[in-house]
Design a protein around this motif. Structure first.
Motif, mmCIF file in Angstrom:
data_model
loop_
_atom_site.group_PDB
_atom_site.id
_atom_site.type_symbol
_atom_site.label_atom_id
_atom_site.label_comp_id
_atom_site.label_asym_id
_atom_site.label_seq_id
_atom_site.Cartn_x
_atom_site.Cartn_y
_atom_site.Cartn_z
ATOM 1 N N ALA A 165 -25.728 -32.945 -4.777
ATOM 2 C CA ALA A 165 -24.949 -34.168 -5.210
ATOM 3 C C ALA A 165 -23.445 -34.098 -5.029
ATOM 4 C CB ALA A 165 -25.326 -34.590 -6.448
ATOM 5 N N ALA A 166 -22.930 -32.738 -5.527
ATOM 6 C CA ALA A 166 -21.465 -32.193 -5.296
ATOM 7 C C ALA A 166 -21.313 -32.401 -3.724
ATOM 8 C CB ALA A 166 -21.590 -31.234 -5.987
ATOM 9 N N ILE A 167 -22.086 -31.903 -2.914
ATOM 10 C CA ILE A 167 -21.603 -31.919 -1.650
ATOM 11 C C ILE A 167 -21.504 -33.111 -1.031
ATOM 12 C CG2 ILE A 167 -22.450 -31.400 0.704
ATOM 13 C CD1 ILE A 167 -24.202 -29.163 -0.444
ATOM 14 N N ILE A 168 -22.360 -34.264 -1.293
ATOM 15 C CA ILE A 168 -22.146 -35.616 -0.831
ATOM 16 C C ILE A 168 -20.838 -36.131 -1.598
ATOM 17 C CG2 ILE A 168 -23.295 -37.914 -1.150
ATOM 18 C CD1 ILE A 168 -24.895 -35.960 0.724
ATOM 19 N N ASP A 169 -20.847 -35.906 -2.904
ATOM 20 C CA ASP A 169 -19.588 -36.309 -3.509
ATOM 21 C C ASP A 169 -18.315 -35.932 -3.064
ATOM 22 O OD1 ASP A 169 -19.170 -36.906 -7.008
ATOM 23 O OD2 ASP A 169 -17.634 -36.047 -6.040
ATOM 24 N N ASP A 170 -18.303 -34.739 -2.710
ATOM 25 C CA ASP A 170 -17.052 -34.004 -2.160
ATOM 26 C C ASP A 170 -16.714 -34.830 -0.935
ATOM 27 O OD1 ASP A 170 -16.459 -32.605 -4.172
ATOM 28 O OD2 ASP A 170 -16.915 -30.601 -3.214
ATOM 29 N N ILE A 171 -17.620 -34.901 0.176
ATOM 30 C CA ILE A 171 -17.476 -35.535 1.298
ATOM 31 C C ILE A 171 -16.944 -37.075 1.159
ATOM 32 C CG2 ILE A 171 -18.532 -36.365 3.630
ATOM 33 C CD1 ILE A 171 -20.369 -33.766 3.201
ATOM 34 N N LEU A 172 -17.798 -37.672 0.304
ATOM 35 C CA LEU A 172 -17.349 -39.277 0.124
ATOM 36 C C LEU A 172 -15.905 -39.175 -0.491
ATOM 37 C CD1 LEU A 172 -20.731 -40.459 -1.070
ATOM 38 C CD2 LEU A 172 -19.568 -41.381 1.063
ATOM 39 N N ALA A 173 -15.636 -38.266 -1.569
ATOM 40 C CA ALA A 173 -14.228 -38.530 -2.290
ATOM 41 C C ALA A 173 -13.311 -38.013 -1.058
ATOM 42 C CB ALA A 173 -14.121 -37.238 -3.273
ATOM 43 N N ILE A 174 -13.515 -37.194 -0.208
ATOM 44 C CA ILE A 174 -12.619 -36.824 0.689
ATOM 45 C C ILE A 174 -12.307 -37.994 1.905
ATOM 46 C CG2 ILE A 174 -12.138 -35.488 2.954
ATOM 47 C CD1 ILE A 174 -13.245 -33.103 1.290
ATOM 48 N N ALA A 175 -13.477 -38.746 2.052
ATOM 49 C CA ALA A 175 -13.286 -40.118 2.876
ATOM 50 C C ALA A 175 -12.406 -41.044 2.138
ATOM 51 C CB ALA A 175 -14.744 -40.694 3.074
ATOM 52 N N VAL A 176 -12.815 -41.097 0.769
ATOM 53 C CA VAL A 176 -11.610 -42.238 0.013
ATOM 54 C C VAL A 176 -10.415 -41.602 -0.164
ATOM 55 C CG1 VAL A 176 -11.377 -43.103 -2.306
ATOM 56 C CG2 VAL A 176 -13.630 -42.746 -1.341
ATOM 57 N N LEU A 177 -10.282 -40.457 -0.225
ATOM 58 C CA LEU A 177 -8.813 -39.589 -0.054
ATOM 59 C C LEU A 177 -8.138 -40.226 1.043
ATOM 60 C CD1 LEU A 177 -6.431 -38.165 -1.300
ATOM 61 C CD2 LEU A 177 -7.733 -36.162 -0.688
ATOM 62 N N SER A 178 -8.931 -39.922 2.374
ATOM 63 C CA SER A 178 -7.907 -40.120 3.459
ATOM 64 C C SER A 178 -7.671 -41.552 3.736
ATOM 65 C CB SER A 178 -9.287 -39.902 4.658
ATOM 66 O OG SER A 178 -8.568 -40.095 5.793
ATOM 67 N N VAL A 179 -8.765 -42.662 3.315
ATOM 68 C CA VAL A 179 -8.282 -43.949 3.042
ATOM 69 C C VAL A 179 -7.028 -44.355 2.222
ATOM 70 C CG1 VAL A 179 -9.031 -46.173 2.435
ATOM 71 C CG2 VAL A 179 -10.760 -44.649 3.519
ATOM 72 N N VAL A 180 -6.934 -43.870 1.262
ATOM 73 C CA VAL A 180 -5.960 -43.975 0.173
ATOM 74 C C VAL A 180 -4.607 -43.340 0.576
ATOM 75 C CG1 VAL A 180 -5.151 -43.611 -2.194
ATOM 76 C CG2 VAL A 180 -7.414 -44.222 -1.676
ATOM 77 N N SER A 181 -4.834 -42.078 1.296
ATOM 78 C CA SER A 181 -3.341 -41.394 1.710
ATOM 79 C C SER A 181 -3.052 -42.240 2.761
ATOM 80 C CB SER A 181 -4.023 -40.045 2.416
ATOM 81 O OG SER A 181 -4.314 -39.170 1.277
#
Length: 405
Positions: A165-181
């Motif tokens: 779950a943490a692997i999925i979590d990190d990938i999605l979090a990085i995707a969200v970070l990319s959008v917000v950045s």
């Protein structure tokens, strides 16, 4: 002359911060506390807003967080995300299955929307609220894994689910970070013109970029980075570094966060034949850049500004951080594992925030979107969740030990 003075400021700052970070790392290791917190605290203590203010030569402050020093920190973020990518192969990612996908997805959605709504209710604008919410999404499981290893539980169903779950979590979090950045880079105008379709499109871009980078890397990089081609000492390591720098640049050029590229190449190389060589090399590189990154992040925290607002904000964000992971990840984990205790432990194991949260804080403060109060609050949240997670997990597993006596 001016450039020489700037250069001297950079190397003095790097010297002080790196030396202090390693001293605090030694102290925290002996106290059995997360080393990253020691490195972060070193920056706070020795930074220009604390004891660093007393480092003066010819009436010139020696401890300054210059733009050049911040760039060193940003390189550190790329190294950290490349190292994180090396810890998971594409095969391991795919093996996570439906349970990991659902738990990891809820582990991003719950804290993001809870944080977004809560901080907008408290009067923060949408862009600030999005950055705060993004800092709440990613999970740092390194601490949880240490506890699971300590109690011999690393192969249990809840441990496998936490990791997947943490692997999925990190990938999605990085995707969200990319959008917000990307939105943060565009300022208020980008915020006013944003719509849900644009956000969805950017997230899909990130996921597509991951897929393309993984496919290209699996096909090309093993052929490119091979000892048969590169005989000179250090060539393999140098080419690998050039690859993740290049991928980071490509990600940045197409409007994504550069850390996406670094993470993708690391994930691809995790399954390569040169993994051991690259892993050994990047760990050594990380010994310099990782503590420097955390110390630079900490050095930008102004403890003189601690006031009632920061205390209240910290209480709110820490509460959201704990509750959203505990229930957002714990409840679906209970359903998949068909075991309330194991599912509860998954929720606890996902609470700790880490590098991505600090990177979000860095993006926010460097872009001028976040105030120093909010920045300090995010750093406090990361520190508190990183401390309480191992303590909470240890208490849970000690219950089992007492029951077995």
């Amino acid at each position: 002359m001016v450039s020489e003075i700037n250069f001297i400021h950079v190397i003095i700052g790097a010297c002080i911060l790196l030396f202090s970070a390693k001293i605090m790392a030694e102290l925290f290791l002996r106290l059995n506390l997360p080393i990253v917190l020691g490195e972060l605290l070193a920056g706070i203590i020795i930074g220009p807003f604390a004891f660093g203010a007393f480092f003066i030569y010819n009436e010139i402050p020696l401890m300054e967080i210059t733009d050049e020093l911040k760039i060193l920190g940003e390189i550190g973020a790329l190294v950290i995300l490349f190292m994180a990518g090396l810890e998971m192969t594409p095969k391991e990612f795919l093996k996570g299955g439906k349970a990991a996908l659902v738990v990891g997805t809820f582990g991003v959605i719950a804290p993001f929307f809870a944080g977004l709504m809560a901080f907008q209710m408290f009067g923060f604008d949408a862009l600030q609220s999005m950055l705060i919410a993004t800092a709440l999404t990613a999970t740092s499981i390194a601490i949880s894994i240490q506890v699971l290893n300590e109690f011999g539980k690393i192969k249990t169903p809840e441990a496998r689910l936490i990791i997947g779950a943490a692997i999925i979590d990190d990938i999605l979090a990085i995707a969200v970070l990319s959008v917000v950045s990307s939105i943060a880079g565009g300022g208020i105008e980008a915020m006013e013109n944003i719509d849900l379709l644009d956000v969805t499109y950017t997230i899909l871009q990130v996921l597509l970029f991951f897929a393309i980078m993984l496919v290209v890397s699996v096909i090309i990089i093993p052929k490119l980075i091979t000892p048969r081609l590169w005989k000179a000492k250090g060539s393999v390591e140098g080419i690998a570094t050039a690859c993740f720098f290049g991928a980071a640049a490509v990600a940045g050029l197409i409007g994504l966060s550069p850390i996406v590229g670094a993470f993708s190449v690391g994930m691809a190389l995790a399954a390569s034949k040169i993994f051991d060589k690259i892993h050994s090399y990047i760990q050594k590189l990380g010994l310099i850049f990782a503590p420097l990154f955390f110390a630079i992040i900490g050095a930008q925290v102004d403890l003189r500004a601690v006031n009632l607002e920061i205390i209240v904000l910290s209480g709110i964000i820490i509460s959201i951080a704990i509750i959203t992971k505990l229930f957002g990840c714990g409840l679906p984990a209970m359903l998949f594992l068909k075991n309330r205790t194991q599912g509860y432990r998954v929720g606890i194991g996902m609470i700790s925030r880490g590098e991505v949260g600090l990177i979000v804080a860095g993006v926010g403060i460097s872009s001028g979107i976040l105030t120093s109060n909010v920045y300090s609050t995010i750093v406090i949240m990361v520190a508190v969740t990183t401390i309480i997670t191992p303590i909470w997990l240890k208490m849970e597993y000690r219950k089992d030990q007492k029951m077995n006596l």
